[in-house]
Design a protein around this motif. Sequence first.
Motif, PDB file in Angstrom:
ATOM      1  N   GLN A   4       0.893  -1.171  -0.031  1.00 24.35           N
ATOM      2  CA  GLN A   4       0.226  -0.024  -0.099  1.00 24.35           C
ATOM      3  C   GLN A   4       0.755   1.259   0.062  1.00 24.35           C
ATOM      4  O   GLN A   4       0.479   2.236  -0.770  1.00 24.35           O
ATOM      5  N   ASN A   7       2.378   1.779  -3.367  1.00 23.83           N
ATOM      6  CA  ASN A   7       1.555   2.057  -4.460  1.00 23.83           C
ATOM      7  C   ASN A   7       1.185   3.628  -3.962  1.00 23.83           C
ATOM      8  O   ASN A   7       0.717   4.403  -5.190  1.00 23.83           O
ATOM      9  N   SER A   8       1.143   4.213  -2.815  1.00 21.59           N
ATOM     10  CA  SER A   8       1.037   5.561  -2.609  1.00 21.59           C
ATOM     11  C   SER A   8       1.946   6.294  -3.134  1.00 21.59           C
ATOM     12  O   SER A   8       1.939   7.379  -3.309  1.00 21.59           O
ATOM     13  N   HIS A  53      -4.761  11.357  -4.570  1.00 19.86           N
ATOM     14  CA  HIS A  53      -4.858  10.024  -4.870  1.00 19.86           C
ATOM     15  C   HIS A  53      -4.025   8.973  -3.915  1.00 19.86           C
ATOM     16  O   HIS A  53      -4.468   7.837  -3.491  1.00 19.86           O
ATOM     17  N   LYS A  56      -6.149   8.659  -0.784  1.00 22.98           N
ATOM     18  CA  LYS A  56      -7.525   8.328  -1.188  1.00 22.98           C
ATOM     19  C   LYS A  56      -7.428   6.577  -1.037  1.00 22.98           C
ATOM     20  O   LYS A  56      -8.446   6.269  -0.747  1.00 22.98           O
ATOM     21  N   SER A  57      -6.286   6.058  -1.734  1.00 25.80           N
ATOM     22  CA  SER A  57      -6.406   4.691  -1.815  1.00 25.80           C
ATOM     23  C   SER A  57      -6.090   4.110  -0.246  1.00 25.80           C
ATOM     24  O   SER A  57      -6.660   2.987  -0.060  1.00 25.80           O
ATOM     25  N   SER A  60      -9.632   3.989   0.670  1.00 26.80           N
ATOM     26  CA  SER A  60     -10.650   3.067   0.015  1.00 26.80           C
ATOM     27  C   SER A  60     -10.123   1.703   0.336  1.00 26.80           C
ATOM     28  O   SER A  60     -10.981   0.687   0.142  1.00 26.80           O
ATOM     29  N   ASN A  61      -9.032   1.398   0.713  1.00 25.74           N
ATOM     30  CA  ASN A  61      -8.350  -0.083   1.360  1.00 25.74           C
ATOM     31  C   ASN A  61      -8.548  -0.201   2.816  1.00 25.74           C
ATOM     32  O   ASN A  61      -7.710  -1.138   3.385  1.00 25.74           O
TER      33      ASN A  61
END
Length: 149
Positions: A4, A7-8, A53, A56-57, A60-61
Motif C-alpha cells: 500500500q 502504491n501511494s 490519490h 485516497k487509496s 478506499s482500502n
Amino acid sequence: IIHQLRNSFKYVSYKDLKSFAKDFKEVYKATNEEVALENLAELEEKWGNKYPHAIKSWYSNWDVLSPFFKYPEEIRTIMYTTNIIEGFNRQLRKVTKTKTMFPTNQALEKMLYLASRNVVKKWTQRYKHWDLILNQLTIFFEGRIEKYI
C-alpha cells in the motif's frame, strides 16, 4: 502495508517523497486503528491537495488495512514488510527459471520441495527482538504457536 505504501509513493513527486514518507510513518506506526485514522486525516490535511490519490487509496482500502492495527507492535514489525516472503520466492524462482518445462507436475513439486529445504537450512540469523515477538505470538495465538516451538 508495504505494498500500500509503494502504491501511494508512486503518485508522489521525488522531491516530496522523503518528507511524505516520514509523515506516513505516523500512520502505519500508530498504536491502534483510531490513532492511525487521526494521523491519516492529518496527513490528508497536509498533503491531500497536492497528492489526493496517494491518500485516497488508503481510505478506499482501509477495511483491508485496519486489521493490521489489532496486533501488538512487536508482531506488526514483522508483518508490515514482505522481505522474507519475497526472498523465499526469489530462491524458488532461481531454481525454476533455467528449466523451461517439467515432465510432470510431480517433478516440479519435488524440485520446489528440495529447493525450499535448502533455503530453510540458510535461515540461521535471528530476527531482531525475536524473544519479544515470540512472546506476543504465543499470547495472541494461544495454543497455535506452542506446538511448533
